[in-house]
Every structure is written in C-alpha cells, then in structure tokens.
Motif scaffolding. Structure first.
Motif, PDB file in Angstrom:
ATOM      1  N   GLY A 683      35.972  37.624 -41.042  1.00  0.00           N
ATOM      2  CA  GLY A 683      36.824  38.295 -41.873  1.00  0.00           C
ATOM      3  C   GLY A 683      37.262  39.537 -41.206  1.00  0.00           C
ATOM      4  O   GLY A 683      37.259  39.410 -40.181  1.00  0.00           O
ATOM      5  N   SER A 684      37.404  40.678 -42.050  1.00  0.00           N
ATOM      6  CA  SER A 684      37.538  41.958 -41.192  1.00  0.00           C
ATOM      7  C   SER A 684      36.252  42.766 -41.536  1.00  0.00           C
ATOM      8  O   SER A 684      35.821  42.677 -42.622  1.00  0.00           O
ATOM      9  N   LEU A 685      36.214  43.629 -40.843  1.00  0.00           N
ATOM     10  CA  LEU A 685      34.870  44.543 -40.733  1.00  0.00           C
ATOM     11  C   LEU A 685      35.277  45.879 -40.253  1.00  0.00           C
ATOM     12  O   LEU A 685      35.796  46.000 -39.182  1.00  0.00           O
ATOM     13  N   ALA A 686      35.036  46.890 -41.010  1.00  0.00           N
ATOM     14  CA  ALA A 686      35.251  48.426 -40.238  1.00  0.00           C
ATOM     15  C   ALA A 686      33.950  48.759 -39.391  1.00  0.00           C
ATOM     16  O   ALA A 686      32.892  48.893 -40.183  1.00  0.00           O
ATOM     17  N   LEU A 687      34.160  48.669 -38.153  1.00  0.00           N
ATOM     18  CA  LEU A 687      33.122  49.167 -37.179  1.00  0.00           C
ATOM     19  C   LEU A 687      33.537  50.359 -36.263  1.00  0.00           C
ATOM     20  O   LEU A 687      34.232  49.853 -35.290  1.00  0.00           O
ATOM     21  N   ASP A 688      33.234  51.471 -36.696  1.00  0.00           N
ATOM     22  CA  ASP A 688      33.682  52.635 -35.653  1.00  0.00           C
ATOM     23  C   ASP A 688      33.019  52.679 -34.417  1.00  0.00           C
ATOM     24  O   ASP A 688      31.927  52.283 -34.305  1.00  0.00           O
ATOM     25  N   GLY A 689      33.884  52.651 -33.329  1.00  0.00           N
ATOM     26  CA  GLY A 689      33.497  52.673 -32.163  1.00  0.00           C
ATOM     27  C   GLY A 689      33.188  51.454 -31.250  1.00  0.00           C
ATOM     28  O   GLY A 689      32.769  51.468 -30.147  1.00  0.00           O
ATOM     29  N   MET A 690      33.486  50.194 -32.146  1.00  0.00           N
ATOM     30  CA  MET A 690      33.394  49.119 -31.749  1.00  0.00           C
ATOM     31  C   MET A 690      34.900  48.270 -31.643  1.00  0.00           C
ATOM     32  O   MET A 690      35.537  48.573 -32.493  1.00  0.00           O
ATOM     33  N   HIS A 691      34.935  47.466 -30.524  1.00  0.00           N
ATOM     34  CA  HIS A 691      36.301  46.683 -30.392  1.00  0.00           C
ATOM     35  C   HIS A 691      36.263  45.182 -30.277  1.00  0.00           C
ATOM     36  O   HIS A 691      35.116  44.652 -29.792  1.00  0.00           O
ATOM     37  N   VAL A 692      37.163  44.652 -30.837  1.00  0.00           N
ATOM     38  CA  VAL A 692      36.921  42.992 -31.066  1.00  0.00           C
ATOM     39  C   VAL A 692      37.349  42.458 -29.717  1.00  0.00           C
ATOM     40  O   VAL A 692      38.384  43.092 -28.905  1.00  0.00           O
ATOM     41  N   VAL A 693      36.579  41.620 -29.197  1.00  0.00           N
ATOM     42  CA  VAL A 693      36.669  41.126 -27.889  1.00  0.00           C
ATOM     43  C   VAL A 693      36.543  39.364 -28.005  1.00  0.00           C
ATOM     44  O   VAL A 693      36.223  38.926 -28.851  1.00  0.00           O
ATOM     45  N   PRO A 694      37.362  38.653 -27.103  1.00  0.00           N
ATOM     46  CA  PRO A 694      37.068  37.328 -27.010  1.00  0.00           C
ATOM     47  C   PRO A 694      35.784  36.764 -26.921  1.00  0.00           C
ATOM     48  O   PRO A 694      34.904  37.504 -26.249  1.00  0.00           O
ATOM     49  N   PRO A 695      35.314  35.882 -27.765  1.00  0.00           N
ATOM     50  CA  PRO A 695      34.009  35.404 -27.735  1.00  0.00           C
ATOM     51  C   PRO A 695      33.625  34.773 -26.231  1.00  0.00           C
ATOM     52  O   PRO A 695      34.361  34.225 -25.570  1.00  0.00           O
ATOM     53  N   GLN A 696      32.428  35.391 -25.676  1.00  0.00           N
ATOM     54  CA  GLN A 696      32.074  35.174 -24.343  1.00  0.00           C
ATOM     55  C   GLN A 696      30.325  35.133 -24.384  1.00  0.00           C
ATOM     56  O   GLN A 696      29.692  35.567 -24.921  1.00  0.00           O
ATOM     57  N   ALA A 697      29.801  34.235 -23.395  1.00  0.00           N
ATOM     58  CA  ALA A 697      28.513  34.316 -23.279  1.00  0.00           C
ATOM     59  C   ALA A 697      27.799  35.418 -23.019  1.00  0.00           C
ATOM     60  O   ALA A 697      28.542  36.261 -22.150  1.00  0.00           O
ATOM     61  N   GLU A 698      26.954  35.801 -23.828  1.00  0.00           N
ATOM     62  CA  GLU A 698      26.349  37.115 -23.592  1.00  0.00           C
ATOM     63  C   GLU A 698      25.004  37.044 -22.354  1.00  0.00           C
ATOM     64  O   GLU A 698      24.017  37.111 -22.867  1.00  0.00           O
TER      65      GLU A 698
END
Length: 829
Positions: A683-698
């Motif tokens: 869903g949606s989530l308020a996360l100050d200072g973080m940005h949504v990125v495409p999933p990729q292997a960590e």
C-alpha cells in the motif's frame, strides 16, 4: 656450453620466440597478482587521526575463541581463532582517572567515534561520515579552513563533502534524525574517513554511546605501564595508534585479501599450464637435433646443461620485459577494483623487488622442469632409438599419464560431489575442479586427442584430398595437435564456468529477490528505528554484520536487523520456524529530542535479552553448522556484545540478502550505525527521507567483491589465454616449414596446402572446443544442481555461445594465418 647455447639461440630465434612470449606473460601475470596480494597484506592507513597523541587506548576490537584438542599421551593442541568486529565497545569512564594517575601522563582525552549519514532536508543523500566530538579535533590536530567550531545543533565537516557554512542538513544516526547547520569546513581531510564534528555536549545524544570508544594519552608514560594499570593489551603507539579508531572507519582489506589470493591462484594455474605446454612444444621440435648430438658423442649431462642454459637465457630476457608489465597489470586490476569499491579508494600497488624476483623464479623453475620432462627420453635412450622416435611418435609414458589423469579427475569429482557448492566457497571450489579436470585433460591429452581427432579426421577426409591430408597429419602428429588443442580447451574450461556460474548466481539472486518482495514496494534511504510509523504493513531492514561461533571458530556474516509491522510483506521462504522474537508487529514512538532518543536507546540496550531475542539463519548456514530450530547459537554483535540466541527459523530466500536475521532493536543498540536502510511495504506508507525504488537484490559487500573478482578474472584469463593460443599455433606452424616444403616438392600447390592447413585448424579447434565443453558441462551441472536442485547443462546460452564463437574464431585465425605466413617463405626443396 654457454657459448653453444648462445649460438643455438641466435640460429633459432623463431623457435624460441614462443617460449619467450609465454615466459613474458607468465612473469607479468604471476608478478602482477603477487604484487596485488602483497599490497593488501601490507596496506596501512595513509593518514592518521591520532598524530598528536602519544598513546591511544582502545577496547577489544575482535572476537577470539580458543579450542584445546587432546592428542593423547598427555599432549594437547591449542588453537586460537579471531574475527574483527565491525564496531567499537564503549570504554569504562573510570579508565580516564586510572591513566591520569600514572607517572608521566600529562593529559587524557576521551575520543568518540560513531557512523552518521547526512542528507538534505528532503532526504537526498549528502554523504556518509564518521562523527566525533569537537574535543577530538585536537588529536590530529584538525583546524578550520572556514567558519567556526560547532555549537549545539551545528557541525564542522570534511572538505570532501562539498558543504559550506550555513548549509542546513539532516544528520541521521541510530538515535534519530537531527537538524543541523554547517558551522565550519575543516582544513584537513582523512583518506580513510569523512570526519564530521559535533559539539561535545551533544556527542552522547547523537551517538547513543554510553562512554568513549578510545582514550588519547599525552605524556611520557609507556604503553606497558598503561596496559598494566588497566589490565588490557589494547594500548597502541606509533603507527598502531590508528587501531584505536572505529573499525569501520579504517580501510578494510579482508575481502580483498581473499579475492587477490584467488587472483594469484587462477593466474598461476593458467600461466604455468600454458608455459609448460609451450616449452614442451619447443623442445619436442628439437628432439631430432638432440638425438643427433647424442649420436655424435654428446653425453646426457651435456645436453641437460645445454637445454637448461638455453631455457634460462630465454626466461631471464623475458623477465626483463615481464617485470615492468607485471606492475602495469597490477595497476590496471587495482584501478578496476577501486572502481567497483572492492578496495578502498586510497589503495595503491606497492612495488616490491622480492615479490617480482619470486615471480621470475617460479617462471624459470617451471620452464626448466618443462624442458627436462619434454626431452628426458630423447636424452636418456640410445642415439639410434632416439633418432627413430623422431620419425615415428613414441608411445611411452602412457602409464604415468593415465594414472595422473585418473587421480586429477577423481579429485575433481570428489570436490564436486562432497564440498557444498551453494555456499560462499562454491565458485572457488568449481575453479579448483576445473583446474583438476584440465590437468586430467592435459595428462591424457594425446589419448583424448587421438580418439576425437581420429573420428573427426575421417569425417574431414570426405571433403576431398585436402581434408584427407589434414586428417592424416592430425592422426600422425598427435602430440603437435594436442599442444595446440589443449590451450583452446583451457580457454573454454577456465572462463566458461566462471562466466556461467556467476550468471546463474545473479539470476537466482534476482529471482529470490522477486519472490521476497512480490507485490510489495521497496523504499531505500536512511531512517532511525524510532522514526518508523505506527501503522501500515511493512518490514524494516537494518544492515549489519554478526559473528557466530562455528565449532570454536568465529565467522562473520552479512545480517539484517528486521522489524515487521502489521501483516507479513517479506517472503523469506521459511522452511522451518519463523522470524526472531521481537521482530514481529510492534509500535514505535518517535524521538522528541536528542536526549530522549539517547536514553531510549540505552534503556533498550539494557533490556535486550528479555525484550528481543531469537535468530533466523539461512538454509545454507543452518545446514553447514547442523543447527535446528530451537538450538542456541552464540552470537557477537558489532560492538562486541556477546549473547546466546535461540534459532527461531530457517529461511531459503537468502541470495543477495544475508545469512542471518535478528530483531532490529537488538541490532540497533549494538551496531554503531544502527539505522534502517530499506523498508518493504504494502500500500502506501509515509517514510520521511526514504524513496521508493524498483525491487532489486540487496547484494552484500561480499557479493559485490566476488562479482568484481569474476569480471576481472574472466577479462584477464580471456586475454591471456587468447595470446597463449595464438602463440602456440604460431610455434607449431613455424616448426612445419620443412614439412610444407616437402609437400611443395611433391607437387602440392600453395592453394592446396592452404586448404589443408585450414581443415587442420578446423579439426584442432573442434577437438579443443569439445574438450573444453566437456569440462565446463561437468562443472556447471554440479554447481547448478547444488544451487537449487535443478540440473542445467547450459546457462545463459547467448553468453556461452558468444564465448565459444570467440574461441573458435580465434583458433581458426591462429591456425590458418601463421601457416599462410610460413608458406609464403617456403620454396620447394
């Protein structure tokens, strides 16, 4: 004898050119790899933060485990294994008074070091740094280029960050996000870390530390007296003072040591393999000459001395060229590793004469042994018999060759069948298996080439007289064909498994990441644990390193602290159990200020054993250690905090992720960085200072370094083996000058001979590719089956086909062009 050897070299320069080229490559690659390994083993910080201090007192920055084994008859064997911590424990406050009371001590200063992340006010990264209290600036000493010393809510920054006085930033640490203003820019900078200074009054609130990480001592007191007063052995002086700094603030060469060790292993094998074959081919071309010398009265001892002198002269001259090239090769490889981040940016290659002389000595020794082995029978047997065997290839040495091939092949199959290939050493073990199988191919080369060449040569005979002649020469000159086919097999069997297995690992990691985050969003950045929202479905991940006790040996693994809120969103593929206790749904209260954040962190740390417990391990790690759900595992966190955690679960989707999972609050309290870097949510989530990125292997740093190693090794190996193949074909073609002249005398036209040599090249390339493909198939199939139980004979068909095409075209060009050049200078006898 020396005069005779020099005269022989002058009269046969073309014959020795192949040996010269192979020796140059051997010295260059072995020397370059050895210089890299020597450089990382002897690397030390280039700048020092504690230059103004006489002594530095640090804490124990490593985990040590000692095991005692009873050997019987009253004898015991004691072993101590160590592993470096990623953090630094807080030191007792009373140490300052104990040290200050010693004779000769004029001043004791507390030093604090803690990781921080700087971002712009909208959350964009501004750089990672290591924070200190302003009092620590005097330990270098640091001065200000512009601005003023930091007051409350201010920072003085490293000039490499590109900031200016008045800039407003967010400083993120494990205690929270803090608004700060740049008050000044330092005049000095460190190569090993970006230093950022905060007001001394705010150190504890920002860092969460309960005490200093080191003490600086000024005066005439000795290290022994301080160690005696404190009862420790962690007092440093001179160049060792840097060891009192935060471990993560110092250059880390542990991964580079293992990588460069692998580099020297693979380059040494490839160069020795090629050099042995080239020298042997050159010597075999002179067997008739050696037999004639025996017939005219030369003793075996004199011929040994002649061969040794000739080979020594060639390799020493090659060393004059290969030595400087080894430095160039080391610099090129080091530059690539710096780009990948596998070694620190300040890493430099240290040129050591002793290392280069050792590489030259290895090359000379291999060349000498190869020459002796190739000529041993022609020199030892009767002259008449030696002359006869130069006309018809002998069938000697088959028992030794067969036994060698069987032993090498058996060793390779045992490794592939017994050693776990799905762990961190899987790629290394597959290379060892490839090397053993290639050694088996080299030992049984004449037999294998005879079988394959016999079949293919008869097919070539169907293409006409040129094909028939090519087939006849292929069958008759088995050893010559073997000498050029085996390097082609080497080119395929060394590079293809690395290429295909690394591609398979990357594909499997991507597939597991897709499963982990299916239908979820991923946000990255830096966020303190206390700033996580109280609602929503998410899993927050905090990267760390954990050390576990593996049968008396401490081992360091990539790990995550995890906090899950609401419904599960991260599919880790648990095969047994579940997430650690304390990692499940929780509600977090955001920090209202620096003091409250620090106090909350301290209280969490004091109650961790009861509040958050448990550990989840990857399927590979649990299997390797025999762990079952419910077992107790001894764990050390980055600051040296030791605890025993119950294994609560075993998960399968660990590729590109990590091997261990622990509760996030446990990790945050004992990891000096201790911040969330990624959040997986629905869903949606308020996360100050973080940005949504495409999933990729960590991918962990370990995986990045290994991938960089494969890239470099494939490039180096391809380049070297390509030159070796061309060189070997050229040597073989030059030796056929008399044979081609005889064909011309018998009436063969240049066109017919060109067609014949072209078909010979096709036959040789086909044999070499077949042998290389056979080795590759065995290794890749075993590696693939170990990864996920799926047997794959071909991985990444496009890359594999491209590699085979390159090798094939190179072999065809190398087999036809030198022969054509030789044919131009041939006149009927």
């Amino acid at each position: 004898m020396i005069r005779l050897a020099l005269a022989g070299l002058r009269s046969r320069l073309a014959a020795f050119l192949g040996t010269f080229v192979a020796a140059v490559l051997a010295v260059a690659l072995i020397g370059g790899a050895a210089l890299l390994l020597f450089s990382v083993l002897t690397a030390s910080p280039t700048t020092h933060r504690f230059d103004a201090a006489d002594l530095m007192v640090g804490g124990d920055r490593q985990v040590s485990l000692t095991t005692v084994k009873d050997k019987g008859k009253g004898k015991q064997k004691t072993k101590t294994k160590t592993e470096r911590l990623a953090g630094a424990p807080a030191l007792p406050a009373d140490w300052a008074g104990k040290v200050a009371a010693l004779q000769g001590v004029t001043k004791v200063s507390a030093d604090y070091a803690f990781p921080i992340a700087l971002t712009t006010m909208d959350g964009k990264p501004a750089g990672d740094a290591v924070g200190h209290g302003w009092a620590s600036a005097a330990l270098m000493p640091f001065t200000l280029q512009t601005g003023t010393a930091p007051a409350s809510g201010q920072i003085a920054v490293d000039p490499s960050l590109g900031l200016h006085p008045g800039d407003q930033l967010l400083m993120v640490s494990r205690t929270g996000s803090h608004r700060v203003v740049v008050s000044g820019v330092l005049a000095q900078r460190l190569d090993e870390q970006r230093a950022v200074f905060v007001a001394d009054s705010q150190v504890s609130a920002v860092s969460g530390l309960t005490g200093p990480t080191a003490y600086a001592v000024t005066g005439s007191a000795t290290a022994d007296s301080v160690e005696a007063a404190l009862g420790v052995d962690t007092v440093y002086e001179g160049q060792d003072k840097v060891r009192a700094d935060l471990p993560t603030a110092l250059p880390d060469y542990i991964g580079a040591i293992s990588i460069f060790g692998f580099v020297i292993g693979i380059t040494s094998f490839a160069t020795v393999f090629v050099l042995t074959g080239t020298v042997a081919l050159t010597v075999r071309q002179r067997l008739r000459e050696l037999a004639l010398l025996r017939a005219t009265g030369a003793t075996p001892r004199q011929l040994w001395r002649l061969l040794s002198a000739e080979t020594l002269f060639v390799t020493l001259v090659a060393a004059l060229v290969g030595g400087p090239l080894s430095v160039v090769a080391a610099e090129v490889i080091a530059a690539r590793f710096r780009t990948l981040g596998a070694v620190p940016p300040q890493f430099t290659v240290s040129v050591n004469v002793g290392v280069l002389l050792a590489a030259i000595a290895v090359t000379v020794l291999v060349a000498q042994l190869s020459a002796r082995v190739a000529a041993r029978r022609a020199i030892r047997i009767a002259p008449a018999q030696a002359l006869q065997e130069t006309l018809v290839e002998g069938r000697t040495g088959w028992v030794f060759r067969t036994l060698t091939a069987v032993v090498c092949a058996t060793g390779a199959l045992v490794i592939l069948a017994v050693v776990p290939l799905d762990g961190p050493f899987g790629m290394g073990m597959t290379f060892i298996s490839s090397a053993l199988l290639l050694s088996a191919v080299g030992a049984a080369g004449p037999l294998l080439v005879g079988l394959l060449g016999g079949l293919l040569s008869r097919l070539a005979g169907l293409t006409g007289i040129a094909g028939w002649l090519a087939g006849a020469f292929t069958r008759a000159e088995n050893r010559r064909v073997t000498s050029v086919a085996v390097p082609l097999a080497l080119m395929v069997a060394v590079n293809a498994p690395m290429l295909l297995n690394s591609a398979l690992s990357a594909d499997l990691a991507a597939a597991q990441e897709a499963r982990r985050t299916a239908s979820a969003s991923v946000a990255t950045g830096v966020l303190p644990l206390s700033a996580l929202p109280d609602d929503g479905d998410y899993a927050a991940l905090l990267p760390s390193r954990l050390i576990v006790d593996e049968g008396g040996k401490p081992e360091d693994y990539a790990a995550y602290g995890i906090q899950q809120h609401g419904k599960p969103v991260l599919d880790l593929g648990f095969t047994a159990g579940t997430l650690p206790d304390g990692a499940g749904p929780t509600g977090s209260v955001a920090s209202n200020g620096l003091a409250s954040a620090s106090n909350g962190l301290a209280s969490a740390s004091n109650g961790l054993a009861s509040a958050s417990n448990g550990l989840a391990a990857s399927e590979y790690l649990a299997r390797a250690n025999g762990w079952q759900v419910g077992d107790t595992v001894r764990v050390w966190l980055p600051d040296g905090y030791a605890t025993e955690l119950k294994l609560t679960g075993v998960f399968a989707n660990n590729r590109g992720f990590g091997e261990l999972l622990a509760p996030a609050d446990l990790v945050a309290a004992h990891d000096p960085r201790g911040v969330v870097t990624s959040v997986v949510f629905h869903g949606s989530l308020a996360l100050d200072g973080m940005h949504v990125v495409p999933p990729q292997a960590e991918a962990s740093g370990d995986a990045d370094e290994r991938q960089g190693a494969w890239e470099i090794m494939i490039a180096v190996s391809l380049g070297f083996t390509a030159i070796a193949v061309v060189n070997t074909f050229a040597v073989a073609a030059a030796a056929r000058r008399a044979q081609l002249a005889q064909l011309r005398l018998l009436g063969a036209t240049p066109g017919q001979i060109r067609r014949m040599t072209a078909r010979e090249a096709v036959l040789t390339v086909a044999v070499g590719l077949t042998l290389g493909i056979a080795v590759t198939t065995v290794v890749v199939a075993a590696f693939s089956s170990a990864q996920d139980g799926t047997l794959r004979l071909i991985v990444d068909p496009a890359a594999y086909g491209g590699l085979l095409a390159v090798v094939g075209l190179l072999g065809l060009a190398a087999g036809t062009l030198p022969a054509r050049l030789v044919l131009r200078s041939v006149r009927p006898i």
